[in-house]
Design an enzyme around this catalytic site. Structure first.
Site, PDB file in Angstrom:
ATOM      1  N   TYR A  38      44.425  52.695  91.577  1.00 31.38           N
ATOM      2  CA  TYR A  38      43.833  51.388  91.877  1.00 31.38           C
ATOM      3  C   TYR A  38      42.643  51.569  92.822  1.00 31.38           C
ATOM      4  CZ  TYR A  38      43.211  46.582  93.337  1.00 31.38           C
ATOM      5  OH  TYR A  38      42.651  45.347  93.593  1.00 31.38           O
ATOM      6  N   LYS A 118      63.840  24.912  95.558  1.00 27.82           N
ATOM      7  CA  LYS A 118      62.870  24.139  96.336  1.00 27.82           C
ATOM      8  C   LYS A 118      62.385  25.027  97.473  1.00 27.82           C
ATOM      9  CE  LYS A 118      61.972  19.657  98.392  1.00 27.82           C
ATOM     10  NZ  LYS A 118      61.403  20.071  99.662  1.00 27.82           N
ATOM     11  N   CYS A 432      63.386  27.117 144.434  1.00 30.95           N
ATOM     12  CA  CYS A 432      64.159  28.055 143.607  1.00 30.95           C
ATOM     13  C   CYS A 432      63.200  28.812 142.685  1.00 30.95           C
ATOM     14  CB  CYS A 432      65.188  27.289 142.790  1.00 30.95           C
ATOM     15  SG  CYS A 432      66.076  28.332 141.636  1.00 30.95           S
TER      16      CYS A 432
HETATM   17  S1  IVH Z   1      57.669  19.348  92.287  1.00 31.34           S
HETATM   18  C1  IVH Z   1      56.139  14.681  92.449  1.00 31.34           C
HETATM   19  N1  IVH Z   1      58.792  21.681  92.545  1.00 31.34           N
HETATM   20  O1  IVH Z   1      58.717  19.734  97.696  1.00 31.34           O
HETATM   21  C2  IVH Z   1      56.440  15.853  93.307  1.00 31.34           C
HETATM   22  N2  IVH Z   1      58.071  20.562  94.525  1.00 31.34           N
HETATM   23  O2  IVH Z   1      58.871  16.504  98.256  1.00 31.34           O
HETATM   24  C3  IVH Z   1      56.500  17.097  92.519  1.00 31.34           C
HETATM   25  N3  IVH Z   1      58.479  21.818  96.569  1.00 31.34           N
HETATM   26  O3  IVH Z   1      55.522  18.581  98.466  1.00 31.34           O
HETATM   27  C4  IVH Z   1      56.869  18.243  93.352  1.00 31.34           C
HETATM   28  N4  IVH Z   1      59.385  23.580  95.632  1.00 31.34           N
HETATM   29  O4  IVH Z   1      55.943  21.018  98.688  1.00 31.34           O
HETATM   30  C5  IVH Z   1      58.237  20.634  93.190  1.00 31.34           C
HETATM   31  N5  IVH Z   1      59.783  23.751  92.599  1.00 31.34           N
HETATM   32  C6  IVH Z   1      59.228  22.733  93.247  1.00 31.34           C
HETATM   33  C7  IVH Z   1      59.076  22.710  94.651  1.00 31.34           C
HETATM   34  C8  IVH Z   1      58.501  21.594  95.255  1.00 31.34           C
HETATM   35  C9  IVH Z   1      59.018  23.033  96.777  1.00 31.34           C
HETATM   36  C10 IVH Z   1      58.002  20.924  97.654  1.00 31.34           C
HETATM   37  C11 IVH Z   1      56.561  20.535  97.535  1.00 31.34           C
HETATM   38  C12 IVH Z   1      56.507  19.037  97.599  1.00 31.34           C
HETATM   39  C13 IVH Z   1      57.871  18.687  98.098  1.00 31.34           C
HETATM   40  C14 IVH Z   1      58.338  17.424  97.390  1.00 31.34           C
END
Ligand code: IVH
Length: 668
Positions: A38, A118, A432
Site C-alpha cells: 500500500y 443502535k 482544610c
Molecule cells: S435510523 C428517522 N438507524 O439514533 C430516524 N438511527 O433517535 C432514523 N442511530 O439520530 C434513524 N443507530 O443518531 C437509525 N441503525 C440506526 C441507528 C440510528 C443509531 C441514532 C441516530 C439518530 C438516533 C435516532
C-alpha cells in the site's frame, strides 16, 4: 510512461488501487495486500501529484487530510430532514407498536422488519454527487446541521468516491459516526499522558473529534462509521430498507454486519433480548436496537408523527448493571468541605467499560441501601453518568459493620459537623488542605475552564507548594513552570497565557469559583444579576440577599457569613487587584421576552443541543432556567438518561416536556 496522457492514466490507476485497498482494509476487514505494498503505491501517487499538481483529484487518497483548519462550521440544510426515533423499553410496548403498525396497514398484510444495533455515536449526512463525496454534515436539529466535510474526509471508512458504475446523480447517505471502544481507551490514555482532560465516553469523544477546527486532529482520532439509510436521491431506486442496505454495501459503505431481516415481531423481541446480553462483545457502544418496517411503501403509508417515523422504533435497554465486591468506602473532602463518600470496587466491566469506583451519596443513603464494605454490590452505569451502587447483591452478607462517617476530617483532623437538616457531613475548617485543592481544581476545570492547566497540573502545583490559593495561581510564572517535568517552552507559555486570559471570565463565573458555600452556577448567576457588583453583594444583609431569586434564609445567611470573613474579603481584594472581574456584564442582566415569567428545568442529555445552549436560548427569550424543581417550575425538559428531577417533577405535579417541545418553544 512519460507522456502526460500516460501519467494521468497511471494516477487514475493508482487512485483506483489505493481506494480499493482502503475499502478492503477499513470496510470489508479483508485486506488483500500488505502495508508495504500500500505504502509503495501511495508514495508513488504522492510523488506523481507533487510533480504534476494538475493530476490531483478530490477522490485521491492523498486528499483525505490537507484541508486548512477552519474557523467556524457553516450551517447546511439537509435535502430531506433527519428524524429521530420513538423508543420502546419492554416486550409489551414493542408488540403494541407492531399491532398499531398492522392496524394502520391492512390487517392481514405481511410485515417484515429490519433490526440494526443502535450505535451510540452521532448521526451524519453524507452527500454524493455523481459518486463523489461532496458534503458531510452533522444532524443538527434534523433540518440544518453543520458542515464537517473536511473532518469526515479523514475517516478512512467513508468512501471519497462510491464504488460501482451505476452511481446516482445525487444521494444523501445517512449513518452514525462512532469511536470504537479500543480506540476510545487509547485516546484517553494519550490525553491523560498529555495532562489533558480525558473524554467521558465514546460518544462524546466521537462528537468532539468530529467538531475539531483542525482536520489533522480529527485524522488522528480513531473514528469509524456505519451507514444505515439514505435521504434524498436522484438516479437510484429503492423498494425496501434491506435492499437499500445491500445497495450501500455494494457501493462501498460500511454496513453493520449484525443487521438482520426478520418476519415476525416475536423474532424481533427475541433478537433484542439476545443483543442485550451480547452487547459487551462489541467493540463499540450500542444503547439499543433499531427496528424498521422493511417495505418502503408500507413506511410511507405509516408516515411520521412529529418527525418520529411510525415505521421505526428504538428498543432501549435498562441501564447496564454488574455485580462486584465493594472493597472499601473512601472519603473525599470536596471544595465546600462536604465529605463525599465513594466506593473503591473490585474492577468490573459494565457495558464494555471497566469501572473501579462509584459514587455513594451520603451516610444516610449508604445505610438506607444497607451497603457495607466487603459486600458484593450491584453497580449500574447509565449512559455517561458516574457509576452508582444500586444495593447489595443477594442475601450473602460478607460485610459486617454498617457504615459510619469519620468523626474527624481525614485530612486536617478537625471535628466533623453535620448541620441540622442537611444530608452531608462537613469539615468546618476553612483552611482544610483538601478544600483549597478541590476548589482550585474546580476553578481551572469549571469556573474559569483554563486551557492547558488541568486537574493533574493543579495537584502537582499543590504538592510542590507552588500554588495553594487562587492569587498564587495568577502569580505563577513561566520560569516556575519550566522547572517542572513535563513543561517545555511551548506548554509553559501556553499555560501562563491561558491563566492570564482567564482573568476575563465574567463576574458570575468568578463568583461561582470563589467557593462560597452552596453557590453553584445558577445561584452565582442570580447573585451577579441581582447585585451587579461584588461590593453591593459583600455589604448586603441576609434579608437583602434573600431578595435575590432562588435564595432562602439559610443560603443567604451562609453567603453573608462568607463575605463577613476578613480572609475572604482579602481574597476578593487580591483577585480584584490582579485584574479579575467583579462587576456584571450587560449579558448577566435578565432579558424581557415572550417567556418572561416562566421557569424551566432541564435534565438529561439533549439530542440536538447541549444543556448550556438550551439554557442560553431559553434565557434569551426571557425564561428563567433553574437547577431545582419546585412548585413554581413551569415545566421540566427531559433528555436522555435524566436524573432524579423527573421524579421530583412528577411529585410536584410539574409537567414533563420532550426535546421536541423545547424546539417548538424556541421556534415560536
Ligand atoms: S435510523 C428517522 N438507524 O439514533 C430516524 N438511527 O433517535 C432514523 N442511530 O439520530 C434513524 N443507530 O443518531 C437509525 N441503525 C440506526 C441507528 C440510528 C443509531 C441514532 C441516530 C439518530 C438516533 C435516532
Amino acid at each position: 510512461m512519460s507522456s502526460s496522457r500516460g501519467l494521468a492514466t497511471r494516477a487514475e490507476e493508482l487512485r483506483g488501487l489505493l481506494n480499493r485497498w482502503l475499502h478492503e482494509y477499513h470496510v470489508l476487514d479483508e485486506p488483500s495486500v500488505d502495508d508495504a505494498m500500500y505504502d509503495r503505491h501511495y508514495d508513488e501517487l504522492v510523488e506523481l501529484e507533487r510533480a504534476h499538481p494538475e493530476l490531483v483529484t478530490p477522490d485521491s487518497p492523498t486528499q483525505r487530510v490537507g484541508a486548512p483548519a477552519s474557523e467556524k462550521f457553516q450551517k447546511v440544510r439537509h435535502l430531506t430532514s433527519m428524524g429521530s426515533l420513538e423508543k420502546v423499553t419492554t416486550d409489551e410496548s414493542l408488540v403494541k407498536w407492531a399491532e398499531d403498525v398492522q392496524k394502520r396497514l391492512d390487517t392481514d398484510e405481511p410485515v417484515a422488519y429490519v433490526i440494526e444495533p443502535k450505535i451510540d455515536g452521532l448521526a451524519i449526512n453524507l452527500t454524493y454527487e455523481n459518486g463523489l463525496f461532496t458534503r458531510g454534515a452533522t444532524r443538527g436539529d434534523g433540518e440544518v446541521g453543520e458542515d464537517v466535510t473536511v473532518n469526515l474526509r479523514t475517516i478512512p471508512s467513508i468512501p471519497l468516491r462510491m464504488l460501482g458504475d451505476d452511481v446516482p446523480a445525487l444521494i444523501e447517505v445517512r449513518g452514525e459516526v462512532y469511536m470504537p471502544l479500543s480506540g476510545f481507551r487509547e485516546l484517553n490514555e494519550r490525553l491523560i499522558a498529555e495532562d489533558k482532560k480525558p473524554t467521558p465516553n465514546p460518544r462524546n469523544a466521537a462528537a468532539g473529534s468530529l467538531r475539531q477546527k483542525n482536520p489533522a486532529i480529527t485524522a488522528s482520532r480513531p473514528l469509524s462509521v456505519w451507514a444505515y439509510g439514505v435521504g434524498a436521491h436522484d438516479g437510484a431506486e429503492f423498494h425496501t430498507h434491506w435492499e437499500t442496505l445491500q445497495w450501500l454495501k455494494a457501493h462501498g459503505f460500511p454496513i453493520n454486519p449484525f443487521a438482520e431481516r426478520l418476519e415476525s415481531i416475536d423474532d424481533v423481541a427475541k433478537a433484542c433480548r439476545e443483543w442485550e446480553r451480547r452487547r459487551a462483545e462489541l467493540d463499540y457502544e450500542i444503547d439499543g436496537i433499531v427496528i424498521k418496517v422493511d417495505d418502503y411503501d408500507q413506511q410511507s403509508r405509516l408516515g411520521a408523527l412529529h418527525s418520529r417515523p411510525r415505521w421505526a422504533r428504538a428498543f432501549k435497554w435498562a441501564p447496564m448493571t454488574a455485580t462486584t465486591r465493594l472493597n472499601k468506602i473512601m472519603i473525599r473532602v470536596g471544595r465546600t468541605g462536604a465529605l463525599n463518600p465513594w466506593a473503591l470496587l473490585e474492577p468490573v466491566e459494565v457495558g464494555g467499560v471497566t469501572i473501579s469506583r462509584a459514587t455513594l451519596h451520603n451516610e444516610e443513603d449508604i445505610n438506607r441501601k444497607d451497603i457495607r464494605e466487603g459486600d458484593d454490590v450491584i453497580v449500574q452505569r447509565a449512559g455517561d453518568v458516574i457509576p452508582q451502587i444500586v444495593g447489595p447483591a443477594g442475601a450473602h452478607r460478607k460485610g459486617t459493620k454498617s457504615f459510619r462517617m469519620p468523626t474527624h476530617c481525614p485530612l486536617c483532623n478537625t471535628e466533623i459537623v453535620k448541620p441540622e437538616g442537611e444530608a452531608m457531613h462537613r469539615c468546618p475548617n476553612r483552611a482544610c488542605p483538601s478544600r483549597g485543592l478541590e476548589s482550585l481544581i474546580n476553578w481551572v476545570q469549571a469556573a474559569a475552564d483554563i486551557d492547558g492547566v488541568g486537574e493533574q497540573a493543579v495537584r502537582r502545583f499543590w504538592e510542590l507548594g507552588l500554588v495553594r490559593s487562587l492569587p498564587e495561581l495568577y502569580r505563577l510564572t513561566k520560569e516556575q513552570l519550566l522547572e517542572l517535568d513535563g513543561f517545555g517552552d511551548i506548554s509553559a507559555t501556553n499555560a501562563v497565557n491561558s491563566i492570564e486570559a482567564s482573568k476575563q471570565i465574567p463576574f458570575r463565573r468568578v463568583l461561582f469559583g470563589l467557593n462560597i458555600p452552596d453557590v453553584g452556577w445558577v445561584t452565582a448567576q442570580n447573585l451577579a444579576r441581582h447585585f451587579g457588583d461584588v461590593d453591593r453583594l459583600a455589604n448586603a444583609s441576609q434579608e437583602e440577599i434573600m431578595e435575590c431569586e432562588g435564595i432562602g434564609p439559610e443560603r443567604a445567611e451562609a453567603i453573608a457569613e462568607w463575605f463577613a470573613d476578613p480572609d475572604n474579603r482579602r481574597l476578593v481584594e487580591e483577585l480584584r487587584a490582579l485584574g479579575l472581574r467583579f462587576e456584571s456584564d450587560p449579558e448577566d442582566k435578565p432579558v424581557e421576552g415572550p417567556l418572561t415569567g416562566s421557569q424551566y428545568v432541564i435534565t438529561g442529555t439533549l439530542d440536538s443541543m447541549s444543556r448550556e445552549q438550551a439554557r442560553a436560548a431559553l434565557e434569551a427569550l426571557g425564561a428563567k432556567v433553574s437547577d431545582n424543581v419546585s412548585k413554581k417550575t413551569t415545566g421540566v425538559f427531559v433528555g436522555e438518561s435524566p436524573g432524579s428531577k423527573v421524579a421530583k417533577a412528577q411529585k410536584a405535579g410539574v409537567p414533563l416536556l420532550a426535546e421536541d417541545d423545547l424546539k417548538a418553544l424556541l421556534q415560536r
